[in-house]
Design an enzyme around this catalytic site. Structure first.
Site, PDB file in Angstrom:
ATOM      1  N   LYS A  44       0.806  -1.204   0.000  1.00 37.21           N
ATOM      2  CA  LYS A  44       0.000   0.000   0.000  1.00 37.21           C
ATOM      3  C   LYS A  44       0.847   1.265   0.000  1.00 37.21           C
ATOM      4  O   LYS A  44       0.372   2.351  -0.318  1.00 37.21           O
ATOM      5  CB  LYS A  44      -0.887   0.014   1.265  1.00 37.21           C
ATOM      6  CG  LYS A  44      -1.874  -1.099   1.371  1.00 37.21           C
ATOM      7  CD  LYS A  44      -2.629  -0.966   2.724  1.00 37.21           C
ATOM      8  CE  LYS A  44      -3.510  -2.138   3.004  1.00 37.21           C
ATOM      9  NZ  LYS A  44      -4.017  -2.114   4.387  1.00 37.21           N
ATOM     10  N   GLY A  45       2.079   1.149   0.444  1.00 34.49           N
ATOM     11  CA  GLY A  45       2.905   2.321   0.767  1.00 34.49           C
ATOM     12  C   GLY A  45       3.018   3.381  -0.316  1.00 34.49           C
ATOM     13  O   GLY A  45       3.154   4.561  -0.020  1.00 34.49           O
ATOM     14  N   GLU A  99       7.680   2.695  -6.128  1.00 31.59           N
ATOM     15  CA  GLU A  99       7.838   2.197  -4.749  1.00 31.59           C
ATOM     16  C   GLU A  99       7.905   3.360  -3.780  1.00 31.59           C
ATOM     17  O   GLU A  99       8.306   4.464  -4.153  1.00 31.59           O
ATOM     18  CB  GLU A  99       9.146   1.401  -4.656  1.00 31.59           C
ATOM     19  CG  GLU A  99       8.967  -0.099  -4.629  1.00 31.59           C
ATOM     20  CD  GLU A  99       8.461  -0.632  -3.287  1.00 31.59           C
ATOM     21  OE1 GLU A  99       7.733   0.086  -2.569  1.00 31.59           O
ATOM     22  OE2 GLU A  99       8.800  -1.775  -2.962  1.00 31.59           O
ATOM     23  N   ASP A 103      14.803  -0.214   0.824  1.00 35.97           N
ATOM     24  CA  ASP A 103      15.567  -0.391   2.058  1.00 35.97           C
ATOM     25  C   ASP A 103      16.645  -1.451   1.780  1.00 35.97           C
ATOM     26  O   ASP A 103      17.685  -1.134   1.200  1.00 35.97           O
ATOM     27  CB  ASP A 103      14.558  -0.796   3.144  1.00 35.97           C
ATOM     28  CG  ASP A 103      15.139  -0.932   4.529  1.00 35.97           C
ATOM     29  OD1 ASP A 103      16.297  -0.561   4.729  1.00 35.97           O
ATOM     30  OD2 ASP A 103      14.435  -1.412   5.430  1.00 35.97           O
ATOM     31  N   PHE A 152      13.103   4.787  10.981  1.00 31.59           N
ATOM     32  CA  PHE A 152      11.805   4.312  10.517  1.00 31.59           C
ATOM     33  C   PHE A 152      10.873   5.492  10.290  1.00 31.59           C
ATOM     34  O   PHE A 152      10.624   6.277  11.197  1.00 31.59           O
ATOM     35  CB  PHE A 152      11.191   3.306  11.479  1.00 31.59           C
ATOM     36  CG  PHE A 152      10.096   2.526  10.816  1.00 31.59           C
ATOM     37  CD1 PHE A 152      10.405   1.445   9.992  1.00 31.59           C
ATOM     38  CD2 PHE A 152       8.769   2.889  10.956  1.00 31.59           C
ATOM     39  CE1 PHE A 152       9.408   0.743   9.332  1.00 31.59           C
ATOM     40  CE2 PHE A 152       7.757   2.193  10.305  1.00 31.59           C
ATOM     41  CZ  PHE A 152       8.083   1.124   9.492  1.00 31.59           C
ATOM     42  N   ASP A 159       3.244   3.471   6.566  1.00 35.10           N
ATOM     43  CA  ASP A 159       2.617   3.118   7.843  1.00 35.10           C
ATOM     44  C   ASP A 159       3.574   2.481   8.845  1.00 35.10           C
ATOM     45  O   ASP A 159       4.675   2.045   8.499  1.00 35.10           O
ATOM     46  CB  ASP A 159       1.494   2.103   7.596  1.00 35.10           C
ATOM     47  CG  ASP A 159       2.050   0.709   7.299  1.00 35.10           C
ATOM     48  OD1 ASP A 159       2.949   0.594   6.451  1.00 35.10           O
ATOM     49  OD2 ASP A 159       1.613  -0.258   7.956  1.00 35.10           O
ATOM     50  N   ARG A 165      -0.616   6.581   7.889  1.00 35.54           N
ATOM     51  CA  ARG A 165      -0.570   6.819   6.435  1.00 35.54           C
ATOM     52  C   ARG A 165      -1.129   8.192   6.083  1.00 35.54           C
ATOM     53  O   ARG A 165      -0.825   8.767   5.047  1.00 35.54           O
ATOM     54  CB  ARG A 165      -1.386   5.757   5.679  1.00 35.54           C
ATOM     55  CG  ARG A 165      -0.813   4.356   5.754  1.00 35.54           C
ATOM     56  CD  ARG A 165      -1.493   3.435   4.752  1.00 35.54           C
ATOM     57  NE  ARG A 165      -1.304   2.028   5.067  1.00 35.54           N
ATOM     58  CZ  ARG A 165      -0.276   1.286   4.694  1.00 35.54           C
ATOM     59  NH1 ARG A 165       0.720   1.828   4.001  1.00 35.54           N
ATOM     60  NH2 ARG A 165      -0.195   0.014   5.025  1.00 35.54           N
TER      61      ARG A 165
HETATM   62  P1  IMP Z   1      13.139  -3.802   1.443  1.00 41.91           P
HETATM   63  O1  IMP Z   1      12.664  -5.099   0.864  1.00 41.91           O
HETATM   64  O2  IMP Z   1      13.973  -4.041   2.676  1.00 41.91           O
HETATM   65  O3  IMP Z   1      13.862  -2.924   0.447  1.00 41.91           O
HETATM   66  O4  IMP Z   1      11.868  -3.079   1.993  1.00 41.91           O
HETATM   67  C1  IMP Z   1      11.171  -2.210   1.263  1.00 41.91           C
HETATM   68  C2  IMP Z   1       9.768  -2.010   1.792  1.00 41.91           C
HETATM   69  O5  IMP Z   1       9.713  -2.000   3.222  1.00 41.91           O
HETATM   70  C3  IMP Z   1       9.294  -0.656   1.389  1.00 41.91           C
HETATM   71  O6  IMP Z   1       8.658  -0.720   0.139  1.00 41.91           O
HETATM   72  C4  IMP Z   1       8.368  -0.270   2.495  1.00 41.91           C
HETATM   73  O7  IMP Z   1       7.065  -0.721   2.209  1.00 41.91           O
HETATM   74  C5  IMP Z   1       8.895  -0.959   3.705  1.00 41.91           C
HETATM   75  N1  IMP Z   1       9.712  -0.037   4.529  1.00 41.91           N
HETATM   76  C6  IMP Z   1      11.065   0.018   4.616  1.00 41.91           C
HETATM   77  N2  IMP Z   1      11.457   0.990   5.452  1.00 41.91           N
HETATM   78  C7  IMP Z   1      10.326   1.574   5.898  1.00 41.91           C
HETATM   79  C8  IMP Z   1      10.066   2.703   6.782  1.00 41.91           C
HETATM   80  O8  IMP Z   1      10.968   3.365   7.331  1.00 41.91           O
HETATM   81  N3  IMP Z   1       8.766   3.000   6.969  1.00 41.91           N
HETATM   82  C9  IMP Z   1       7.734   2.337   6.382  1.00 41.91           C
HETATM   83  N4  IMP Z   1       7.923   1.298   5.556  1.00 41.91           N
HETATM   84  C10 IMP Z   1       9.208   0.919   5.318  1.00 41.91           C
HETATM   85 MG    MG Z   2       6.614  -0.846  -0.112  1.00 40.55          MG
END
Ligand code: IMP
Ligand code: MG
Length: 183
Positions: A44-45, A99, A103, A152, A159, A165
């Site tokens: 959803k982000g 996206e 992260d 974070f 969220d 959100r």
């Molecule tokens: P990755 O697979 O570790 O790159 O994670 C990416 C996903 O984790 C992002 O698309 C976000 O949905 C979520 N995410 C990573 N860091 C945060 C944060 O600080 N706040 C909220 N969601 C996060």
């Molecule tokens: Mg995401």
């Protein structure tokens, strides 16, 4: 908007977000001039970022949604689950994946592998926030909004356990809010 003690500080204000999203939209419009784009928003982000970005892109743009889950609270599970697939075919299309945050890069590499297997005409990535220091899987990001530190963040569609959100700014969540989480 007044924030409570659960919000540590504003990291990126509503106005800064709007300015940067407009710049990204202009850049995308120039790069794709004359070609159709299919935006794929990762739910959803990325829904709010996608809604703002699409209004800053000139030309023919369609949008579709994909829903995945990789996070529990503030920690990545390292496992990505597809919750809802796209409605439209990707074959031959100019895909721009949208996206919220990159992260570790694990989610992105999962999505990239899945979508490239469907043979799009082209494939690029737009993300609003880049936690570059956290990368485990190297990624090339074509359009990145802001590089942010390893904190974070919530707000502007993002969220913590489905809360926050609705905040118009991108905010750092007070660590006391998630201290119970496993690291
Ligand atoms: P990755 O697979 O570790 O790159 O994670 C990416 C996903 O984790 C992002 O698309 C976000 O949905 C979520 N995410 C990573 N860091 C945060 C944060 O600080 N706040 C909220 N969601 C996060
Ligand atoms: Mg995401």
């Amino acid at each position: 908007m007044n924030y409570g003690r659960d919000i540590e500080r504003i990291l990126i204000s509503e106005a800064e977000i709007a300015k940067r999203v407009a710049e990204l939209g202009e850049q995308i419009s120039r790069d794709y001039a004359g070609r159709d784009i299919m935006l794929i928003a990762v739910l959803k982000g990325a829904y709010m970022f996608t809604a703002d970005l699409i209004r800053k892109i000139e030309g023919d743009v369609s949008v579709d949604f994909i829903s995945i889950r990789s996070y529990n609270g503030t920690t990545t599970s390292g496992e990505v689950h597809l919750l809802q697939d796209l409605k439209a075919p990707v074959y031959g299309k100019n895909i721009l994946l949208v996206e919220d945050i990159i992260d570790s890069g694990i989610t992105l590499s999962y999505l990239k592998n899945m979508l490239l297997a469907r043979k799009p005409g082209s494939f690029k990535i737009a993300c609003l926030l880049d936690k570059a220091d956290r990368r485990q899987v190297p990624q090339v990001i074509d359009y990145a909004g802001f590089t942010i530190p390893n904190e974070f963040v919530v707000g502007y569609g993002m969220d913590y356990n489905e809360k926050y959100r609705n905040l118009p700014d991108i905010c750092v969540l007070a660590p006391s809010e998630y201290q119970g989480d496993k690291a």
